[in-house]
Design a protein around this motif. Structure first.
Motif, short mmCIF file in Angstrom:
data_model
loop_
_atom_site.label_atom_id
_atom_site.label_comp_id
_atom_site.label_asym_id
_atom_site.label_seq_id
_atom_site.Cartn_x
_atom_site.Cartn_y
_atom_site.Cartn_z
N ALA A 36 0.84 -1.20 0.00
CA ALA A 36 0.00 0.00 0.00
C ALA A 36 0.88 1.26 0.00
O ALA A 36 0.59 2.22 -0.72
CB ALA A 36 -0.95 -0.01 1.20
N PHE A 37 1.93 1.24 0.77
CA PHE A 37 2.89 2.36 0.71
C PHE A 37 3.45 2.47 -0.71
O PHE A 37 3.53 3.55 -1.28
CB PHE A 37 4.05 2.14 1.69
N GLY B 23 1.26 4.06 -3.19
CA GLY B 23 1.26 5.51 -3.06
C GLY B 23 2.49 6.13 -3.70
O GLY B 23 2.42 7.15 -4.39
N HIS C 183 -3.62 -6.31 0.37
CA HIS C 183 -2.90 -5.38 -0.49
C HIS C 183 -2.22 -6.13 -1.62
O HIS C 183 -2.07 -5.62 -2.72
CB HIS C 183 -1.90 -4.57 0.33
N GLY D 276 -5.03 0.59 3.94
CA GLY D 276 -4.32 0.81 2.69
C GLY D 276 -4.34 2.28 2.29
O GLY D 276 -3.34 2.81 1.79
N ALA E 47 -1.78 4.10 4.44
CA ALA E 47 -0.43 3.73 4.02
C ALA E 47 -0.11 4.37 2.67
O ALA E 47 1.00 4.87 2.45
CB ALA E 47 -0.32 2.21 3.94
N CYS E 48 -1.07 4.39 1.81
CA CYS E 48 -0.88 4.90 0.46
C CYS E 48 -0.52 6.38 0.47
O CYS E 48 0.40 6.81 -0.23
CB CYS E 48 -2.15 4.65 -0.35
N LEU F 187 0.86 7.97 2.84
CA LEU F 187 2.19 8.14 3.43
C LEU F 187 3.26 7.87 2.38
O LEU F 187 4.26 8.60 2.29
CB LEU F 187 2.36 7.23 4.65
#
Ligand SMILES: Cc1ncc(C[n+]2csc(CCOP(=O)(O)OP(=O)(O)O)c2C)c(N)n1
Ligand SMILES: Cc1ncc(C[n+]2csc(CCOP(=O)(O)OP(=O)(O)O)c2C)c(N)n1
Ligand code: SF4
Ligand code: SF4
Ligand code: SF4
Ligand code: SF4
Ligand code: SF4
Ligand code: SF4
Ligand SMILES: [Mg+2]
Ligand SMILES: [Mg+2]
Lengths: 274, 378, 67, 181, 274, 378, 67, 181
Positions: free
Chosen positions: E75-76, E79, E105, F61, F64-65, F67
């Motif tokens: 998920a990070f 982004g 995820h 999610g 987190a996304c 970030l």
């Protein structure tokens, strides 16, 4: 309503809150018929759901019912089934509930092949919150959060369930109500994780925005776009374009989690006795 | 009456044994340091007694899973630490709202975030009270010895069953991981409380109707009562409502049901408080340092006492207020940046001076540090 | 002679979605001015039950016992 | 005032010092004493230095951590250096002289025992080094009777290794006796 | 270490914290080699991980690195990649991190076919927390939470990734380091979600408890149990029993998420200009 | 200078527009009533300006996304409500620890649990402060008008960027869903703050080194600085450490960095407080009722004033204490069971009488109810 | 004549796991009493690099430049 | 003291009352007044009763919810019954007499307009009922000038429906004029 079905419903709670023409009502009825026909003990039957329009169904059904939190129905159901394997445990869930926020519990319940009967009401949208796209919204479709058409790809949920370990997988539609009922019965008879994807329709939040016509038109669409796997096997690929398969998609018995656990308990008991 | 042998066991192990002694037969969890031993012991012990252990895919699933199991009538436990406890918050709120008995052990490690997985801390005190959204009832117990890990887990299970509420057992890493000599009570000497089962027939059962006890009767799933559980506001029948009057009725009951049983729920220890001029308020492993400090200071002729809340939430407010009225100052040593201190300050501010001794760097607060603080305050 | 109709209709629950009268293969049903169902042509009805199965609100029940 | 014994048993992961700490604590339980045992976790626990601490007292133990040990056992150089300075005035340090050389301490009495070598050569199994060392620790401090230690050891060790471990204990004890002042 | 690889590591952080014989070190090296060989811009390369022994790898690698929270690496990474599609984004994750807590995820990143290069260090166990079973621990294996042998079934993670929508999937092992490197390079070259399952070994928490011998023996096991897909195609099923496949398991290009999104932006820009 | 036209917009829309005005170009979220409009507007507006909207698989999610996106240098936003906010807690703690700028809008609905999805509430006040495990810095702003939804979202983004901390904007359902006449400021008149970028070359960059500002410089991923981010305790270089002294150094800085900027961060409104004998402390939509009550009571000659904290966390303690010293009593009306009240009591207890007016049944607190309470207290 | 060895060994980082000397096809490597690697038979080494690739701790580097 | 107008527009989902509420509020904005608009969400919003509330004032509006409306528009029987009793003394209730019969109220003046019928028959499109009703509400209250209402309507409606809606407005206005006392 058919008198013999009424004991399966909390009649005083009807009519339900669903919109006019919402497919969920048709599917809920098919579930009731399947339970009735399967002959399982209604006192030993639990229906669990998450959050969503579809997840409101258990409130209308005359069983031990649990309307949990969004996405976690399968985890609750796992606890119920493992704690008391005698119970017949059904899970009613939506495409958002099961495959978005609940996706992890979905694949893990399938992996364990725990004996749950999961009916996934797929209306290709988050109905309850007013029409945002879900992981089952087709690419290109409009939703309030995909005003220009959905750029994401969608899951094929039977494929995912099979890959994760489900032992029984079928797909029916609100239109094909008899097939749906039969698939649910087959799922009940399967000792293991059974997933029945039930294609529903949300005229309010999906149909209108995607110009699919009213509820009746959407039902008609299910009729024309669906093709039974058995029939499909005999057709050339080009005839299958734009179609989706219905019927029994997977049936492969496998060790069931709570049975395996009970075997362990029995083994330890025996060892302790010696 | 047989007396059990003295044993050397770990705090985490005492929790696990306490849970089993209290009748817990279902555990779902996800490993996380420094709580993992609890899961490991449960995985070994539960199947031996016909109970069930499951390692779920994550902490959210673990929490949901024990709630499902509890609905079938089982006594249930989960255990985790900071990051996992944060994840459980939504489901803990559901347990509060739907009144599903369950016990959550939090073996606190140093946060925030991943922080220090093996470092001790008392940094989740306020989270235990406020972690989930919305107002909700909660009980949190805080052992200071390995023996208490056992006893308070038993109590936690009993409270959960009796009051139909989630109950936390808040260890800190020191208490969870240390081994100590304990003599555990005999089975016959352990008080066991079961949830109230329906006194009516299925047709008459209203799952959230209560008498003056404020605690509704709870039917096991699968026994024919066919009831409905939801996290939405609901009326006595258990079905959703948005009517302000009914919402208010539900919430008022939820928010006051523990008050009614304060005398039973609020546990604390007082040491040398009678003539104390300074009162130390400490809990968990820090209370051991505080006790040591009290003993040493008393030897030096300094009148200091210890108030140790064992029940942290709800906080034993009246007991502390009573003591605070007779001292010059209250000192709160905690392994955090001042959490329970806020509560103590709120209670005592109009009665005496309050001050904190905060340390959250992975090392325990020593007796000497507390002694120094007392001398500074005096 | 309502009792004689092939269908039992719980009109209170009808949400006027239009499914039943669109789906009836015999066009035995129709919608009133508010869109609620009524039997426009009871004689055409074969009691196939399609309307019953597809009414999302369980408004319709085909009387299978008597004609 | 009753005496509070603080032991720190240190070495490298795999040398069995956590087990030794637990056995020492269990021996104290058998002897009817109060006892608290703890150990290091974290990165240290994997591969690197390993540490077990035991506090033994006649009366209730409040503060559960070692403040400053009376007795340090060091079974490898790294912890010997790391912890060597943390010792009570007139405390006792026992080092495994087969693995550590050049160890000095001004505050404490240092007893050198070639622990690993003895385990390997005299007992015949290097894995008994921890028990041998523990026996020496108990022999030098007399914190519990030898019988309790023996019982505690026998309760913990794998079946079939009793003889080996008893031998290790005896050798440890004898070496300790040599150094008892 | 080979001098030309050193710039890819934070040399001063070595030796790493992993146990003697831990397979993770071998895999981390293969990743570095693959990055080196692929020729991508190191300044524009980000490595993201979750929590676990494996997830400690980024700390040793000389890039923009992010050691996130357990299970959320993807998920990070989503982004990061979506915010700046110019970046080459790698995800290092463990079997627990990716398939237990991070399972959701995982399937969604695969579904979106977002251009991430995921290297899943599979040691069949939660190493970091001392050896509890994971969703990839084989049925029957021992772990601290399956003292009597694991009663659960395990995922086949490539199958799951393919079903979820991954466009490139391969499996290598610590033993087959060259293959592993080549698969990672192929993953880098795939514009979309690439999953490389890297079979690792945890002598400390898995090997010892399951009597698989020391690190060298475990490596040997990888050699003997693995069979390349290409070779496997030529073998009769009975020869494949007890074996697992390595090599390129799936390679089916599909629309990539961030590219599709950029197309949408371009379209809106054009519309606005008109 | 052009003056913008008056418009009728919703609170949620004002948040979305404020975010974009402040430079937010990345949004990740998951729909939930009553916050969904924010996501919907972002999905429509962001791609138009080259920004990115993504609907994630869940709230964890989503958090987190954003970030991840923030690490690339983008200004980021997410929005949710109670259940979703509970799920985000672990990742919010990570943002606090790793100091990643981000803004979280919580449009509060009535809890606990699923509760009342469309009912208004102010029940997540304490969760905003304490929801994640461990001690951590946080800022929370609380608008009372649609215009303030815009302004405070701009401020939230600026605070997040400047102080490298997660910032909450706490709406209640009323504020989020109501439409109000507003005149939004011109682009030129909006203050925009960007995070401090490195002043050193990559080789010299220590990502968590700070000067007396206490706020480290932050490099965008992909610009050659090759730095490491972790949720473990870390030293100046960003790499993990378990050394107590270094842990303490980090935590002390984190826990004090906002203190340093109190004057800038602490926002509040005072109305008719000069000669007030009774002080009402209210925030969000409840403050509007309170203001109405104050006006009416003043008309009736009763000396009552309003203290409206706009920054809820950190709480403007000194400002309130100053006022409390000069009044007979403080009344806290809140749409919960007394959350900010605890803070007010803690601050004021030794200065004046305190009492609360709590209502959490989905209906707003009316001016008349506040008037009655004031009369009761007087 | 260390400089002449076919391998460069950073012994400080060796964790004595035993992989390299188990995997060396030529048995050119062995473990010392602590299990750490040493070249027991440098002449046998073909510089195949297998040990280098499989050492989890990057202890070994095959000198490919010179003999 | 400036007058605070509280409007409650009620009917059934699909009748466009939320839109009507927004248009009324936007007309007030155009007229330079202060305004707050809100609406019901929740189960009510789906299928069942639907409700929009608008508060208009010359000065800043503090309390943003309708306390007790001066004006109630009821376009179907259910909300007419539900909300009929909540009205200011001497307030105004406008009901759609083509859908509601037997409506009485003692506190307020009741104006009956066959809104739906007019929309269907005179305007020629039932979907304009909300605009027709709104126009009548404004005509009866004169809370804003007709021009502002017209501008607000034209800003909101789909292109191509201008004429229809203007017609609806005019009919609504005329009916209102008939009832202005
Ligand atoms: C944790 C959490 N996140 C989000 C929501 C808001 N929410 C409620 S239902 C729903 C989606 C439901 O979609 P689906 O499962 O497809 O059911 P449907 O309404 O379409 O039948 C969402 C996002 C919630 N209640 N809880
Ligand atoms: C939310 C949360 N839950 C649990 C943990 C504890 N935890 C840390 S790593 C880990 C498992 C790691 O396993 P895997 O991903 O397979 O990595 P390995 O250590 O085996 O390389 C767990 C359960 C955590 N840090 N955070
Ligand atoms: S919103 Fe869609 S899914 Fe929900 S009740 Fe209405 S039609 Fe059904
Ligand atoms: S039973 Fe069949 S024929 Fe009769 S009305 Fe229904 S659908 Fe038509
Ligand atoms: S399908 Fe049912 S609800 Fe729909 S119109 Fe027919 S009877 Fe009414
Ligand atoms: S515990 Fe296992 S995975 Fe972790 S470092 Fe050690 S060997 Fe590797
Ligand atoms: S390079 Fe090859 S032959 Fe030489 S030591 Fe290494 S593995 Fe053996
Ligand atoms: S493989 Fe590496 S760490 Fe292992 S013994 Fe050989 S050189 Fe040492
Ligand atoms: Mg749906
Ligand atoms: Mg692993």
């Amino acid at each position: 309503m058919r008198p013999d079905l009424q004991e399966l419903f909390r009649m005083e709670k009807l009519p339900h809150i669903w919109c006019p023409g919402c497919g969920h009502g048709i599917i809920m009825r098919a579930i009731a018929e399947a339970i009735k026909e399967s002959g399982i003990d209604m006192d030993k039957t639990v229906i669990v759901s998450g959050i969503g329009c579809s997840s409101r169904a258990p409130g209308y059904m005359n069983f031990d019912t649990c309307h949990t939190i969004h996405g976690r129905a399968l985890a609750f159901a796992t606890g119920i089934k493992l704690a008391n394997p005698e119970l017949n445990v059904f899970v009613i869930t939506g495409d958002g509930d099961a495959t978005a926020i609940g996706g992890n519990h979905f694949i893990h319940a399938a992996r364990r092949n725990i004996d749950l009967n999961v009916i996934l009401f797929n209306n290709n949208i988050y109905g309850m919150t007013g029409g945002q796209y879900s992981p089952l919204t087709p690419t290109g479709s409009k939703a309030t959060t995909s005003p220009y058409g959905n750029v994401e790809r969608n899951f094929d949920i039977p494929t995912l369930a099979i890959a994760a370990g489900a032992s029984y997988v079928g797909r029916g539609t609100a239109y094909h109500d008899k097939l749906l009922k039969d698939l649910i019965i087959a799922g009940i008879n399967n000792k293991g994780f059974s997933l029945i994807e039930a294609i529903s329709m949300c005229p309010t939040s999906f149909g209108r925005r995607n110009k699919l016509g009213n509820a009746a038109k959407m039902l008609e669409l299910q009729k024309t776009a669906a093709i039974n796997v058995k029939a499909a096997q005999k057709l050339p690929p080009e005839k299958l374009e734009g179609k989706f398969l219905i019927g029994e998609l997977h049936n492969k018995p496998a060790p069931e989690f709570t049975e395996e656990y009970d075997k362990l308990i029995a083994k330890l008991r025996k060892e302790a006795e010696q | 009456m047989t007396v059990n042998k003295a044993r050397l066991i770990q705090g985490n192990q005492a929790c696990a044994e306490g849970a089993i002694a209290a009748g817990v037969t279902f555990f779902a969890g996800y490993p996380i340091t420094p709580s993992t031993e609890i899961a490991e012991i449960m995985s070994e012990e539960l199947p031996k007694i016909g109970g069930k252990f499951i390692q779920m895919e994550d902490e959210i699933g673990s929490m949901a899973c024990i709630l499902g199991a509890s609905l079938t009538g089982k006594k249930v436990l989960t255990a985790s630490s900071g990051p996992g406890i944060s994840l459980k918050q939504e489901a803990i709120g559901y347990a509060s709202m739907a009144e599903i008995p369950c016990v959550i052990v939090n073996v606190q490690r140093l946060g925030p975030s991943t922080g220090g997985p093996t470092s001790t801390a008392q940094g989740d005190i306020m989270q235990a009270r406020w972690g989930t959204h919305g107002d909700h009832p909660i009980i949190a117990l805080c052992p200071a010895t390995v023996k208490e890990c056992f006893d308070l887990t038993v109590k936690a299970v009993n409270f959960a069953e009796k009051f139909r509420t989630p109950v936390y057992v808040l260890l800190d890493e020191i208490i969870g991981h240390m081994r100590e000599k304990v003599i555990l009570p005999n089975k016959e000497d352990i008080e066991i409380v079961d949830r109230k089962r329906p006194s009516t027939k299925p047709g008459d059962y209203k799952p959230y109707r209560t008498d003056e006890s404020l605690i509704p009767e709870m039917a096991d799933y699968g026994t024919g009562y066919k009831w409905h559980v939801t996290g939405l506001h609901h009326d006595e029948t258990g079905f959703p409502t948005t009517k302000p009057a009914l919402v208010e009725k539900l919430m008022n009951r939820l928010m006051s049901k523990l008050d009614k049983y304060k005398e039973e729920i609020l546990l604390w220890q007082e040491e040398s408080t009678d003539d104390a001029e300074v009162l130390i308020v400490a809990y968990g492993s820090t209370a051991r340092s505080a006790l040591d400090a009290v003993e040493k200071l008393r030897e030096a002729g300094i009148k200091v006492g210890l108030f140790r809340p064992i029940t942290i939430w709800p906080f034993p407010e009246e007991a502390l207020a009573r003591l605070a009225a007779n001292v010059k100052g209250v000192i709160v040593p905690e392994m955090n940046y001042g959490q329970l201190y806020l509560e103590v300050e709120r209670i005592c501010k109009d009665k005496c001076k309050t001050s904190g001794l905060f340390k959250a760097n992975s090392e325990p607060i020593t007796p000497d540090e507390i002694i120094a603080k007392v001398r500074e305050v005096l | 002679m309502l009792g004689e109709l092939p269908l039992d209709i719980n009109l209170k629950h009808c949400k006027a979605c239009g499914i039943c009268y669109a789906i009836c293969p015999r066009k035995a049903l129709a919608g009133d001015k508010l869109g609620k169902v009524y039997m426009s042509d009871p004689d055409k009805c074969t009691k196939c039950g399609i309307c019953e199965a597809h009414c999302p609100d369980y408004v319709i029940f085909v009387r299978r016992d008597k004609k | 005032m009753s005496k509070r014994w603080e032991f720190r048993l240190s070495g490298t992961g795999g040398q069995g010092l956590i087990t030794a700490g637990i056995i020492l604590a269990e021996a104290a339980v058998l002897a009817g004493k109060e006892v608290v045992q703890s150990q290091s976790y974290g990165p240290e626990a994997r591969g690197g230095a390993s540490k077990a601490e035991v506090i033994i007292d006649e009366k209730q133990i409040n503060y559960p951590k070692v403040v400053i040990p009376n007795v340090l056992l060091a079974m490898s150089p790294q912890p010997a250096n790391k912890y060597g300075s943390e010792i009570k005035e007139n405390g006792l340090i026992i080092i495994d002289s087969s693995l550590i050389s050049d160890f000095n301490n001004e505050k404490a009495r240092v007893v050198e025992i070639p622990i690993t070598k003895l385990a390997k050569e005299d007992v015949g199994n290097i894995l008994t080094a921890n028990i041998l060392a523990l026996s020496a620790v108990v022999g030098l401090t007399k914190v519990v009777d030898f019988e309790y230690l023996k019982e505690a050891v026998l309760n913990r060790i794998p079946k079939g290794t009793e003889e080996l471990n008893i031998k290790a204990m005896e050798i440890g004890w004898q070496w300790a006796e040599k150094h008892v002042v």
